[in-house]
Each structure stands twice: as structure tokens, then as C-alpha cells.
Design a protein around this motif. Structure first.
Motif, PDB file in Angstrom:
ATOM      1  N   ASP A  32      -9.913   7.552   8.539  1.00 42.13           N
ATOM      2  CA  ASP A  32      -9.512   8.887   8.068  1.00 42.13           C
ATOM      3  C   ASP A  32      -8.041   9.180   8.322  1.00 42.13           C
ATOM      4  O   ASP A  32      -7.391   9.884   7.534  1.00 42.13           O
ATOM      5  N   SER A  82       0.807  -1.232   0.000  1.00 44.75           N
ATOM      6  CA  SER A  82       0.000   0.000   0.000  1.00 44.75           C
ATOM      7  C   SER A  82       0.833   1.271   0.000  1.00 44.75           C
ATOM      8  O   SER A  82       0.348   2.333   0.385  1.00 44.75           O
ATOM      9  N   ASN A  83       2.084   1.211  -0.439  1.00 43.79           N
ATOM     10  CA  ASN A  83       2.914   2.414  -0.594  1.00 43.79           C
ATOM     11  C   ASN A  83       2.705   2.933  -2.018  1.00 43.79           C
ATOM     12  O   ASN A  83       3.479   2.651  -2.933  1.00 43.79           O
ATOM     13  N   ASP A  93      -5.510   6.864   8.854  1.00 42.42           N
ATOM     14  CA  ASP A  93      -4.536   5.848   8.463  1.00 42.42           C
ATOM     15  C   ASP A  93      -4.098   6.088   7.020  1.00 42.42           C
ATOM     16  O   ASP A  93      -4.920   6.068   6.104  1.00 42.42           O
ATOM     17  N   PRO A  94      -2.793   6.288   6.787  1.00 38.94           N
ATOM     18  CA  PRO A  94      -2.327   6.560   5.422  1.00 38.94           C
ATOM     19  C   PRO A  94      -2.497   5.379   4.482  1.00 38.94           C
ATOM     20  O   PRO A  94      -2.414   5.538   3.266  1.00 38.94           O
ATOM     21  N   TYR A  95      -2.739   4.188   5.017  1.00 35.85           N
ATOM     22  CA  TYR A  95      -2.900   3.008   4.167  1.00 35.85           C
ATOM     23  C   TYR A  95      -4.350   2.786   3.746  1.00 35.85           C
ATOM     24  O   TYR A  95      -4.625   1.869   2.971  1.00 35.85           O
TER      25      TYR A  95
END
Length: 1000
Positions: free
Chosen positions: A942, A737-738, A944-946
């Protein structure tokens, strides 16, 4: 003089049963710290820190020596010993009260409920008050005080539970009620109270206890109890007979071919019940794995580490066994999140060659997962605090002879069972040191030589008594393997050594790469128990035992060392070439001996390879820096790599037609694939193999392989080899998920790979998926059109690209445009009956206008995806299907679908999809009257960057669910547990569906 130390109360020193007067706090502090170490050396610095914290006096060391000297006046010099770097308390195990408790708890683990309750009560009686009460104010003792206090509560609960299970609920009920009242937030105490009330016929009161506890937890902490409370409540309402005391009957006797180890088995099972970490230690071949296997119930998570060679693979192996698809925050964090607070037993088999990595992983699991127990097998102890070590030695003579005779009789129906035979068998077993593996190997040769001749041949030196090269000098099993190895035909020896480079086993398709006419040789190896055969597998699977593989690799290493000292003649030696396809010693490849060429051996002009697809490839370069002589290990690994290159060539070709057997074949050879990638390194073949692996594993990837692909990301992308490495690494970071790094790497690969290159199509498809998660509709559409017109793209790849662009219209709120796009741009493209993505797309486009038709499309997508074993595709169909059920208002079905889908995507490690289904679950829970729970889930997504980008109508839906106020931060694993607990409250039970406002 008998010396005893008490820690379960004020620190106490007893001499011959009478308390000794300790003159001050420093003596009690030193004594407590030494006793807590349980016989290990306590460094001087640790003792100084316990005495004075961060502000020791100038003469701290001298003062410490003084305190120790005063203690020795009571205990004698032998009890407190000066060791290099510190001091050690040398007392018998039962001299410390905590050790006596451990012994009693271990004994209780192997006892029936009635007896165990008495044993645990005896253990609890050793507490004289709060543990370490007179030194508890010292910060250095805070962890131990907390641990011992929690241990006491746990043992009390276990004792009460055993009494209830033994049918003594009525007499135990007052004590349980008093304990639960004194511990109002202790869930297990209240679960015991409920069980006891129910057993004594007071079911209404038991349900009242559940309601009261739930309200108290919600009011004081704002969270719900664990699912265990709901489960027990439902079982009570259903009158589950298992909640009533039952008469225990002995298990019927069954034939058991596991010989001896009865005491060790009882000790192991007791240790598993009493200790967080148990390590079975002993030499290779002593039977550690077999004993462990016999002790397991089948509910444990077993991870085999024998075939792992890289420290980073330890955590990856555990993650893979847990079914994690990717580990964006690292494997250790993912494992800890998955296991969390659930009870589990993790078994790590064959840890000796990866001790540091195993030690670090176990250390973190024990800290972060309080209800997980670990069982390890190793030739050395792990060295983790609190580790319980069980050491195995050779079998007693009676058991080893019984084992030998049993195995020999299986192979020879006329094996004599008289006294003389048992005497000869005893001599043979003594010659192989009584190790179970060695005994079994000898028994299998009895059918060849007979007992007397077998004994004589062993006595004449055919048994290799010296340890194998590079082995542990305390180990005899390698010598046993060497003995069995020397009885083999030389050709079988060569094959065995070369098969040692295989990791995770091999199939019959691998044999021609290692030897000509290898099937008869393999049969000899199986007969000698040097290769294990699983004929029930389809196709049959073979593997070398760990110790056998170790010996084979040591042979290859010895040959390599010998070849380094041979005289070289670079002008006349023409038996080797730089081509991986050539054999050493002037031997021809197996396929040439049969008058045909293997695909990887066909050659084009200039010495280049022609692969199975008819493409020209550069000839690989051998390791060895130009040496004329190529080592045996290099030859074996080159043959192994050639096997994997041909295997992956076929896999990629099969994948183009969505062959359902592709994924199982990949899973079988995962270890070999990783081994070949490591060996090939930065060579062109290595980059090609990485790219093929990335392309093939996208549907059902493995965390270890994902991490391996990411590690090889190139700094710059200029050549085709760079581009293939960038593509493979780009797939890896996308799976993690990067998205930003995935876009960079995939874009760089696409820019270099020419049109028509087979990996360019896969790179475009991967970049489309990456852009979809990032919400870039124009990028998706542009790449979709490029892929549709890309030379060499498979029909399903073209259709998938067009579908992805149509989905972006739907996700931005314009399903009609998506349908028009799919009709216009997809016209004329052939359809694949195993492609589940197209019906998934149709379902997404119909979801808003015709949700019932959408459900039919999702069901078709699931059917096709599962038939093709495409885990990723099946799970996204499950997510979409749950969304439609929610919006149709079919609450009961939606609750069940959300719970199942959360479990499925979580098991596959699909981080982005976990957040997607959690957002949908929030929508469902809000409709069921749980606005607070819904808001907490949305807030967690909201931040969580993933979590994937929110597009189209979903923005408006989620905006309605958000609420002002602070919400506890949750990662995806915690949020999933939170959602599952909420869904459990609304699971459809007997009778009618609950109203939306119900929280029961």
C-alpha cells in the motif's frame, strides 16, 4: 626492544613481554586509535576527535603532541612516526593482538576441521576480556567495540562448528549449550546446539530447541526465524546423513595445467574465509584472473569489468549479473536489497580503470550486506577499510619454465624436453619478465621460430621493454603484447587495433566492417593468443584480452594524435567523406571489393543512406569538426557503430516475427550496443540506435542499458530525433516503474512521430502498458484502437494492443465485456504461433468463470513465451497462473507456484510484478491461517509508490486482508524474503497436506 599492543581486552602496551604502565586515559585512547589503523596514517583530526569528541580544547594539537611524546618514551621514536597529516604506528603485523587473530583465522581456513578447531581456540585465547574495555565509553570507539565483540562471537561459533564437524559433538555439547543459553537470540548458536544434540542421538531434544527458539523470537520480536532453522529441522527429521560426521578422504590427483602459485593459492583461500574484502593486486598479465578462477568453487557471482569504461557501469554490471531487470531506486540499492543478509561471494575482475566506482560500490556492499564477501582483482588496491591485499609477482623460474614447456608442447608435438631446451626456455622466460601471459605468448611463437631463434630475436630488441603508451610504468605485460603485435602482418595489426573498440567480444559478422577478407587475419590473431576464441559458442565468439585491447586502443589514440599534426588540404583531399560508409585512404569497403554492397552502404539521392528496410536516412556526420583527416580511432568507432546500426536493423526486423534467437543475439552484443550509443551521442544515428535498443530490450532488458536510455531524455521534443530519444527514455523510465514520466515522454514521442513510423507503433504499445499499470482504462482502449489501425504494425502488435484493452475490462471486474471486446475488435487479425500474450489474455478473461480453462491458457502462454525467450511475458503468465491456483483452493500447488514466481520476477527485476505476486501470496497466506503475515504484506504494498494500482475485485479482496495496527515498513526485497519464509512453513512435505491452521 619488542613492542606489543593489546586491544582484545583493556588497552595494553607490552615491552619485551612485560606490561608498560600508561599514566592516563589519553595515552590509551591514542594508542588504541593508532593500533586499530593497522599501520595506516591516522589524521590528527581523527585523534583529536577520539580524545575530546566535538569539544576539543584550544590547544588540542599541542596536547596531542604531548600525549604522543609520552607514548614514545615507552615505545621509542621508531614505533610511532609522524607523517604528513597525522601519525602512524609502525609495528610488525603480529605485534597487535588483532593481527595475530587474523593470521590464525586465515590459517584455519585452509585446515581440516580438527586442526582448524584448535587454531581457532588459540585465536580465541588472545581475548583478555571485552575488547577496548577501558575506552569503550568513548563514542569514537563504538563501531570498533561492536565489530570486535561480534567477531569474537562469530569465531567462537566457528570453532564450535568445526569441533562438531570433526565428530566431537559429545564433548562439545556442554559448551554449546552454555553458549546458546547465554545468547538466547543468537540463531547460529541454537543451530549448532540442534546439530550437536542430533549427532549424539538426542533428536527429540534438538527439535525441542527449535520450537523453543521459534517461540522466543516470535514473542520478543514478532518475526519468524530465518529459513535455515526450518531447513535444519527438516533435515533432522529426514535423517540427512550429511548431518552426521563423515570420514574425509583426500581428493584424487588430477592433471593440472595451472603452474605454481601454491602458496598464493593457499593464502587466497584463507583470506576469502577470514576477510570481508580481498584484492589480488599485480601488473597486467601476472595471472590475477587465472589465480582467482582456480580458487573459486563455482558458487560465486563473477562480474567482469574489463570491458566496462564508464564508472556508472560498475553497479549496472553487478545488477545485470544478478539478473535484475531494472533498478528504480538505483543499482546500488537494488544490489544491496537482492544480496541482503544472505551469504555470498562477489568477484569483481579487472577493477584498475574504475577504482573510484568500485571502491564506492564495495564500501556500500560491505556495510549493507553483512554476509557478503568480495574478491577483487586490480593493478592497484581498492583502498577500502579492512581490505586484505595479496600481491602477485612473476612466477619463480622453475614454474615459468614448466609453463612455457607445457604450452609449447601443446602446439608442437616434437617439442624437445631435454635439459638444453629447458635452459633456452629459461632464457626466453627471463626476457619476458616471467609474467604468465608473456610466457604463454612466447611459447606460442616457439612453434614458428624454434627456441634458439626465438631467444635471439627477443635479445635483438623485438621485445618491447618500454611500457605501452598510457600504461603503468611498473607493468611489463603491455610490452609483451607490443612484442607479439610487432610480429604480426601489418594488415593483422590494423585489424587488431580496430577490433579493440569492440566491447564484450564480437562474432564473425563484425569482421567485414573492420577489414576486407578478415577471416585469415583473425586466424593469425587467434594463433598469436591476442584474440580468444570460444568455438563452443553458437555462433563462435571472439574477444581481445584486456591488456591486448588496452594496447590496441593506445595505438588508435597515438594515430589520432599524429593525424592532428598532419598538414591538411581541404580542397584536394577527397579520400574521406561525411558518410560513415566511406573508408579512409581511398580504400573501398569490404563488401564492394567482393562486388556487392552492404545494406548500410547503399546510397540514395543526395548522399542519404538507404537502410535494410529500404528507408532513406540522413548521412551521419563524422567526428573531427570538419578536419579533412579522420583519426584511426574515429574510423574504427564509426565502423563499429555502422555494425551496430545494421545489427539492430536486423534485430528489429526479426523481432517483428518474434524470432526466438533475437534475445540471445541482443545479450551477446549488449556491450557493443552501449559502446556505439555512447560514441554516436546526439547524432541522428544515436537517437535511432537508442530507439531500436529500447524496442528490442523491452522483453528482457538490462539495468545498465535502461539507465543509459533514461540519461538521454530530451528536455523538449520537436524533431524526429528528439522523439526517438524521448521514446527510448520513456521505455527506460517505464521499466523503472516511473509511470508519470513514462507517460510524458511516450506521449511527446507519439505526438511527433508520423503515422507509419516503425517506432510509433512501439511507442503506442509502451504507452498502453504504462497506462495499464496506472489503471487508466480509457487511455488503454484509445491507444489500442489507434495501434490496431496503425500502418506497418506487426500482427502480434495489433493483437497485443486489443488484448491489453480486453484485460482492462477484466481487471475492472467485467470479464464478459473483455471477451466481447476481444471477439469484436480482434476479429480478422492474424495470429502468431509464438505469441504468448493472447493465450495469457484469454486465461485472464476466463479466470473468474472457468478457472480450469484459464490454467490451460496460462500453460500455453508460458510454453510460447519461453520458446520465444520472452522473459517478461512468461513471468506475467506465472503470476496469473498462481492467482488461479489460489482461488481454486489448490493450496499445495499454490504455495509452490507463489514461491517459484516470487523468485522468477524478483530475479528479472520486475518491481511491479513483485508486488502483484506478493499481494496474491498475502491472499494465500490468509487462507492458510496467517492473517498477520498477510496484513503486513498488503500494508507494505500500500505504501510503496512502485506497486501497481489495484483495480476491480482485487480492491475488495485486499480490503479484507488489511488489519488495524502498525506494520513494519518493508521494501519489495524485504517483503519478498518475508513472504518466502512464510511460504516455506507451508511447503508440502511427505504425507498429507498440512491443515490451514498449521504453522509448523
Amino acid at each position: 626492544m619488542t613492542v606489543e599492543v593489546g586491544l582484545l581486552g583493556p588497552v595494553e602496551l607490552r615491552l619485551d613481554g612485560r606490561p608498560a604502565a600508561l599514566t592516563g586515559a589519553p595515552q590509551r585512547i591514542v594508542l588504541a586509535r593508532l593500533a586499530l589503523a593497522a599501520g595506516r596514517v591516522v589524521p590528527t583530526g581523527e585523534l583529536i576527535e577520539a580524545l575530546w569528541g566535538d569539544e576539543p580544547p584550544d590547544n588540542a594539537v599541542g596536547n596531542l603532541h604531548s600525549y604522543v611524546s609520552r607514548l614514545r618514551r615507552h615505545t621509542g621514536s621508531d614505533a610511532i612516526r609522524r607523517e604528513p597529516g597525522g601519525y602512524r604506528l609502525a609495528l610488525p603485523p603480529d605485534a597487535i593482538d588483532t593481527s595475530r587473530v587474523e593470521r590464525l583465522v586465515a590459517a584455519a581456513g585452509g585446515q581440516g576441521d580438527e586442526q582448524a578447531a584448535g587454531t581457532l581456540a588459540e585465536a580465541l585465547g588472545l581475548w583478555r576480556g571485552d575488547p577496548l574495555s577501558d575506552v569503550a565509553d568513548r563514542l569514537a570507539f563504538a563501531p570498533e567495540v561492536a565489530r570486535l565483540a561480534e567477531w569474537r562471537r562469530h569465531l567462537r561459533e566457528e570453532c564450535l562448528a568445526r569441533r562438531v564437524a570433526a565428530g566431537r559433538a559429545a564433548e562439545t555439547l556442554p559448551e554449546i549449550e552454555a553458549y546458546a543459553t547465554a545468547e538466547p537470540m543468537r540463531e547460529r548458536a541454537h543451530l549448532l546446539w540442534m546439530r550437536a544434540l542430533h549427532q549424539t542421538g538426542r533428536t527429540a531434544e534438538a527439535l525441542a530447541v527449535a520450537r523453543s527458539f521459534r517461540e522466543r523470537v516470535v514473542d520478543e520480536h514478532g518475526v519468524d526465524p530465518s529459513p535455515a532453522l526450518d531447513e535444519l529441522q527438516q533435515r533432522i527429521l529426514a535423517e540427512d546423513p550429511a548431518l552426521r560426521p563423515a570420514v574425509r578422504r583426500p581428493r584424487p590427483a588430477t592433471p593440472d595445467r595451472f603452474f605454481g602459485r601454491r602458496d598464493e593459492m593457499a593464502e587466497l583461500r584463507a583470506s576469502l574465509s577470514a576477510n570481508r574484502l580481498t584484492t589480488v593486486v599485480g601488473p597486467g598479465g601476472v595471472g590475477k584472473t587465472r589465480l582467482t578462477t582456480e580458487a573459486l568453487t563455482g558458487d560465486e557471482l563473477v562480474v567482469e569489468l574489463a570491458e566496462r569504461s564508464v564508472p556508472a557501469d560498475v553497479a549496472a554490471a553487478v545488477a545485470g549479473a544478478l539478473g535484475l531487470r531494472a533498478t528504480p531506486r538505483g543499482a546500488v540499492a537494488a544490489i544491496a536489497e537482492r544480496l541482503g543478509g544472505t551469504p555470498a561471494v562477489l568477484v569483481l575482475d579487472n577493477c584498475e580503470h574504475l577504482l573510484d566506482a568500485v571502491r564506492d560500490l564495495v564500501d556500500q556492499i560491505l556495510v549493507r550486506c553483512p554476509r557478503v564477501r568480495v574478491l577483487a582483482t586490480s593493478r592497484q588496491r581498492l583502498g577500502v577499510a579492512g581490505e586484505r591485499v595479496l600481491r602477485l609477482g612473476p612466477l619463480p623460474e622453475q614454474d615459468r619454465v614448466a609453463l612455457f614447456c607445457d604450452r609449447a608442447a601443446l602446439l608442437r608435438s616434437g617439442f624437445p624436453a631435454d635439459g638444453r631446451s629447458r635452459e633456452l626456455a629459461a632464457e626466453v622466460c627471463r626476457l619476458v619478465d616471467g609474467l604468465p601471459l608473456a610466457v604463454e605468448l612466447a611459447a606460442r611463437r616457439e612453434a614458428v621460430f624454434g627456441l634458439a631463434h626465438l631467444r635471439d630475436r627477443l635479445g635483438e630488441g623485438l621485445q618491447v621493454l618500454e611500457p605501452a603508451r598510457g600504461g603503468d610504468r611498473a607493468t611489463a605485460v603491455s610490452a609483451t603484447v607490443e612484442w607479439s603485435y610487432r610480429l604480426l602482418d601489418p594488415a593483422a595489426q590494423r585489424l587488431l587495433d580496430r577490433l579493440a573498440v569492440c566491447r564484450g567480444g564480437f562474432g564473425l559478422d563484425a569482421l567485414p566492417y573492420f577489414a576486407a577478407d578478415a577471416e585469415p587475419l583473425l586466424a593469425e590473431l587467434v594463433d598469436a593468443s591476442l584474440v580468444v576464441c570460444d568455438v563452443d559458442a553458437d555462433p563462435p565468439r571472439y574477444r581481445l584480452l584486456d591488456t591486448v585491447r588496452h594496447v590496441g586502443l593506445s595505438h588508435l589514440e597515438s594515430e589520432q594524435a599524429a593525424s592532428a599534426h598532419r598538414p591538411q588540404n581541404t580542397t584536394t583531399d577527397k579520400t574521406h567523406s561525411s558518410d560513415m560508409g566511406d573508408k579512409s585512404g581511398g580504400e573501398e569497403a569490404p563488401s564492394k571489393r567482393r562486388g556487392e554492397e552492404a545494406p548500410s552502404k547503399r546510397r540514395g539521392e543526395g548522399g542519404a543512406h538507404i537502410n535494410a528496410e529500404g528507408e532513406k536516412q540522413a548521412a551521419p556526420t563524422r567526428h573531427g569538426k570538419g578536419d579533412a583527416h579522420v583519426s584511426a580511432e574515429a574510423e574504427a568507432r564509426e565502423a563499429h557503430a555502422r555494425w551496430m546500426l545494421d545489427f539492430m536493423t536486423a534485430i528489429v526486423e526479426r523481432q517483428r516475427t518474434r524470432n526466438p534467437h533475437t534475445t540471445p543475439a541482443l545479450r551477446r552484443e549488449l556491450g557493443n550496443l552501449q559502446e556505439a550509443i555512447t560514441w554516436l551521442g546526439e547524432r541522428d544515428e544515436g537517437a535511432r540506435l537508442r530507439a531500436w535498443a529500447a524496442s528490442a530490450w523491452t522483453s528482457a532488458p538490462d539495468p545498465g542499458l535502461t539507465a543509459q536510455l533514461v540519461r538521454d531524455a530530451p528536455a523538449t521534443v520537436e524533431s524526429e530525433t528528439d522523439a526517438l530519444r524521448a521514446y527510448a527514455a520513456g521505455i527506460g523510465v517505464w521499466l523503472d516503474s516511473n509511470l508519470a514520466e513514462g507517460e510524458r515522454l511516450l506521449g511527446a514521442a507519439i505526438a511527433v512521430l508520423p503515422p507509419g513510423h516503425p517506432m510509433r507503433v512501439s511507442a503506442l504499445l509502451a504507452r498502453i502498458a504504462n497506462s495499464m499499470f496506472a489503471g487508466r482504462i480509457d487511455d488503454v482502449r484509445s491507444d489500442a484502437l489507434a495501434l490496431r489501425d496503425e500502418p506497418g504494425a506487426a500482427p502480434w502488435e495489433r493483437v497485443t494492443a486489443i488484448c491489453c484493452a480486453a484485460l482492462m475490462d477484466a481487471y475492472h471486474g467485467n470479464s464478459a465485456a473483455g471477451l466481447r471486446w476481444l471477439e469484436t475488435e480482434g476479429r480478422g487479425l492474424p495470429r502468431d504461433p509464438l505469441d504468448g500474450f493472447e493465450p495469457f489474455t484469454v486465461g485472464e478473461l476466463l479466470a473468474a468463470s472457468d478457472p480450469r480453462a484459464a490454467l490451460t491458457s496460462y500453460d500455453q502462454s508460458l510454453l510460447r513465451s519461453e520458446r520465444a525467450q520472452l522473459v517478461y511475458q512468461a513471468n506475467i503468465a506465472r503470476v496469473a497462473r498462481a492467482a488461479v491456483l489460489i482461488r481454486l483452493g489448490r493450496r499445495a500447488e499454490a504455495v509452490d507456484a507463489c514461491a517459484r514466481t516470487i523468485a522468477a520476477v524478483r530475479s528479472a527485476g520486475m518491481t511491479a510484478q513483485v508486488w502483484t505476486i506478493l499481494r496474491l501470496t498475502a491472499e494465500l497466506l490468509a487462507d492458510l491461517g496467517e492473517a498477520g503475515t498477510a496484513a503486513a504484506l498488503v500494508a507494505a504494498a500500500d505504501v510503496d509508490p512502485y506497486a501497481p494500482a489495484v483495480m476491480g475485485p482485487d480492491r475488495e479482496r485486499l480490503a479484507k486482508l488489511r488489519a488495524d495496527g502498525d506494520h513494519p515498513p518493508m521494501d519489495s526485497a524485504t517483503a519478498a524474503d518475508y513472504a518466502l519464509a512464510a511460504l516455506a512453513r507451508h511447503q508440502q512435505g511427505p504425507g498429507k497436506e498440512r491443515p490451514a491452521s498449521s504453522r509448523a
